[in-house]
Motif scaffolding. Structure first.
Motif, PDB file in Angstrom:
ATOM      1  N   THR A 203      -4.284   8.705  -1.480  1.00  0.00           N
ATOM      2  CA  THR A 203      -4.496   7.547  -1.304  1.00  0.00           C
ATOM      3  C   THR A 203      -5.668   7.499  -0.020  1.00  0.00           C
ATOM      4  O   THR A 203      -5.590   8.134   0.960  1.00  0.00           O
ATOM      5  CB  THR A 203      -3.367   6.758  -0.683  1.00  0.00           C
ATOM      6  OG1 THR A 203      -2.901   7.217   0.607  1.00  0.00           O
ATOM      7  CG2 THR A 203      -2.202   6.797  -1.596  1.00  0.00           C
ATOM      8  N   GLY A 204      -6.298   6.211   0.088  1.00  0.00           N
ATOM      9  CA  GLY A 204      -7.302   6.140   1.138  1.00  0.00           C
ATOM     10  C   GLY A 204      -8.838   5.572   0.883  1.00  0.00           C
ATOM     11  O   GLY A 204      -9.071   6.063  -0.328  1.00  0.00           O
ATOM     12  N   GLU A 206     -11.187   5.543   2.114  1.00  0.00           N
ATOM     13  CA  GLU A 206     -12.437   6.289   2.762  1.00  0.00           C
ATOM     14  C   GLU A 206     -12.869   7.443   1.693  1.00  0.00           C
ATOM     15  O   GLU A 206     -13.743   8.120   1.885  1.00  0.00           O
ATOM     16  CB  GLU A 206     -12.105   7.013   3.905  1.00  0.00           C
ATOM     17  CG  GLU A 206     -11.155   7.960   4.012  1.00  0.00           C
ATOM     18  CD  GLU A 206      -9.623   7.610   4.124  1.00  0.00           C
ATOM     19  OE1 GLU A 206      -9.286   6.440   3.296  1.00  0.00           O
ATOM     20  OE2 GLU A 206      -8.713   8.284   4.735  1.00  0.00           O
ATOM     21  N   ASP A 246      -6.749   1.822  -0.454  1.00  0.00           N
ATOM     22  CA  ASP A 246      -5.564   1.531   0.366  1.00  0.00           C
ATOM     23  C   ASP A 246      -5.324  -0.216   0.032  1.00  0.00           C
ATOM     24  O   ASP A 246      -5.106  -1.128   0.882  1.00  0.00           O
ATOM     25  CB  ASP A 246      -5.768   1.491   1.815  1.00  0.00           C
ATOM     26  CG  ASP A 246      -5.681   3.080   2.241  1.00  0.00           C
ATOM     27  OD1 ASP A 246      -4.921   3.572   1.784  1.00  0.00           O
ATOM     28  OD2 ASP A 246      -6.744   3.243   3.045  1.00  0.00           O
ATOM     29  N   GLY A 270      -1.157   7.380   3.557  1.00  0.00           N
ATOM     30  CA  GLY A 270      -0.418   6.067   3.541  1.00  0.00           C
ATOM     31  C   GLY A 270       0.923   6.337   4.012  1.00  0.00           C
ATOM     32  O   GLY A 270       1.596   5.218   3.572  1.00  0.00           O
ATOM     33  N   ASP A 277      -1.056   1.935   6.012  1.00  0.00           N
ATOM     34  CA  ASP A 277       0.147   2.946   5.238  1.00  0.00           C
ATOM     35  C   ASP A 277       1.106   2.054   4.649  1.00  0.00           C
ATOM     36  O   ASP A 277       1.983   1.610   5.315  1.00  0.00           O
ATOM     37  CB  ASP A 277       0.757   3.746   6.549  1.00  0.00           C
ATOM     38  CG  ASP A 277      -0.199   4.694   7.285  1.00  0.00           C
ATOM     39  OD1 ASP A 277      -1.383   5.070   6.406  1.00  0.00           O
ATOM     40  OD2 ASP A 277      -0.339   5.100   8.280  1.00  0.00           O
TER      41      ASP A 277
HETATM   42 MG    MG Z   1      -4.958   6.657   4.529  1.00  0.00          MG
END
Ligand code: MG
Ligand code: AMP
Length: 431
Positions: A203-204, A206, A246, A270, A277
């Motif tokens: 997850t992310g 970025e 996210d 997260g 998160d």
């Molecule tokens: Mg993250």
């Protein structure tokens, strides 16, 4: 030297983190709670031995016959009957028969020796084999100067394993040793546990897959690769779900779908306390129950473990070193338990610190360390790498294992014994 003495509690199943660090859960307890959630893969399948490497034996393999199956020669030489060597030596015997490996056993002619080759069945009536180099052969006779010991150079039927004994116990990963013993027992197919179905989801917002260009603020996804490599085992059937931004809706959808399809869902990121998160909340909203969170380990405090139906969820932290350490210390243990792998050797060893170090008490710290060699007493000497940080994934490449700094330690002196978790045995140097 008793390596256990300085600790009094070295136990491969314990982590060394036994301080009570307030609200945080000790690593041992997190592991024990995780193990208690494990719902082992029950399905088994029968596979050819030659396709079974790295699979987990579901039931013991038994020897139908003794191993070896018949008495046979351990040396090239001559089989004889000791009662044919009358009086003091030297003795001369005619060579009355010849046995090669694979020949059916024959009776030993009276008063004669039998030429025998390694692995050939012992002629009935023979009770010793004399090595070729301890005889002098002339035409069709041999001469020997020393009386052989009874049973000399004979491999007895069943001296490796008796009929009916387990050749390999259940829970073993099949490697070269196990495969060799199973084949020697004549077994061509084995029952193994079905592969553990595991999904990896990072997850992310970025994250960008390696190989694609980065926009400002983005980074390449390291965790998907860490976990793909770690889970690349013959006993795991891995699904790579890539990275999800996210966005709670997208994350919830991906998490629920992954849980529905697999036995084990591993996510990264997260699970900390930041605004983005979302994972623990989304997991609970989807009906999952969280059993482990906030661990007294460094890195790895945000590790979260829960169960949704029969699926185990491992929420690893996003920082790559933390993801790697939590997988290595806890995740891998849970995955192994899910397919019933019975660990055979302790994962941890003891090592001495080559240099003093300081540590902030409260969490058991797993520090990347290098093996320098051995001290005069035979203990491994290790060097903790400088300035570890849970983002320093490149630092891990220079390390050969993790040194465990106990939660309660403040300062450790050079020469202090610590637990050490080596990364594996591949690519080790010779010294
Ligand atoms: Mg993250
Ligand atoms: P998080 O746990 O999501 O707050 O992430 C913690 C840190 O790890 C952040 O700096 C993230 O950018 C980084 N991170 C999260 N996931 C990954 C990943 N898959 N690969 C590399 N770094 C990551």
């Amino acid at each position: 030297m008793d390596l256990r003495a300085p600790f009094g509690r070295i136990d491969p199943d314990r982590c060394g983190c036994d301080a009570e660090p307030g609200a945080l859960m000790p690593v041992d307890e997190a592991l024990a709670r995780g193990l208690a959630l494990v719902d082992p893969v029950a399905r088994c399948e029968s596979v050819p031995l030659f396709r079974a490497t790295g699979r987990v034996l579901a039931e013991p393999v038994r020897a139908a016959l003794p191993l070896p199956p018949f008495d046979n020669a351990a040396m090239d030489g001559y089989a004889l009957r000791l009662s044919d060597l009358a009086g003091p030596g030297p003795w001369t015997l005619p060579v009355g028969a010849r046995m090669r490996a694979g020949d059916p056993p024959c009776p030993l002619p009276d008063g004669a020796a039998c030429r025998i080759l390694t692995g050939a069945a012992l002629p009935t009536g023979a009770d010793a084999v004399v090595a070729q180099e301890d005889t002098a052969r002339a035409n069709e006779t041999i001469r020997l100067d020393r009386r052989p010991a009874p049973g000399q150079h004979i491999r007895r039927a069943g001296d490796d394993l008796a009929a009916g004994e387990d050749v390999v116990p259940a829970g073993r990963l099949i490697g070269p040793r196990e495969a060799g013993a199973i084949a020697a027992a004549g077994v061509a197919r084995v029952r193994v546990r079905a592969r553990l179905r595991a999904a990896v989801l990072c997850t992310g917002s970025e994250l960008v897959p390696p190989g694609q260009p980065l926009a400002p603020g983005q980074i390449w996804d390291a965790n998907a690769a860490i976990l793909a490599a770690a889970l690349d085992q013959p006993w795991i059937d891995r699904t790579d779900l890539g990275a999800v931004p996210d966005d709670p809706e997208a994350l919830a959808k991906a998490l629920v779908a992954a849980c529905a399809q697999t036995n084990l869902v591993i996510t990264t990121g997260g699970v900390s306390v930041g605004d983005e998160d979302h994972m623990a909340r989304l997991f609970t909203e989807a009906g999952g129950v969280i059993h482990v969170m906030k661990i007294a380990m460094k890195p790895g405090k945000p590790l979260t473990i829960g169960r949704l139906g029969r699926t185990l969820w491992l929420g690893l932290p996003g920082n790559p070193v933390a993801a790697f350490v939590t997988w290595t210390v806890i995740g891998a243990r849970l995955a192994e338990a899910m397919v019933g792998i019975a660990p055979t050797i302790p994962r941890k060893t003891l090592a001495r610190l080559a240099a003093p170090l300081r540590h902030r008490p409260g969490r058991c710290e797993y520090r990347p360390a290098r093996v320098l060699g051995y001290c005069a007493q035979g203990t491994q000497m290790i060097e903790c790498l400088e300035a570890p940080g849970s983002h320093r994934v490149a630092l891990l490449v220079r390390a050969e294992g993790l040194a465990l700094i106990p939660a309660e330690a403040e300062a450790m002196s050079a020469g202090a014994l610590v637990e050490f978790l080596p990364f594996g045995t591949a690519h080790r140097k010779d010294t």
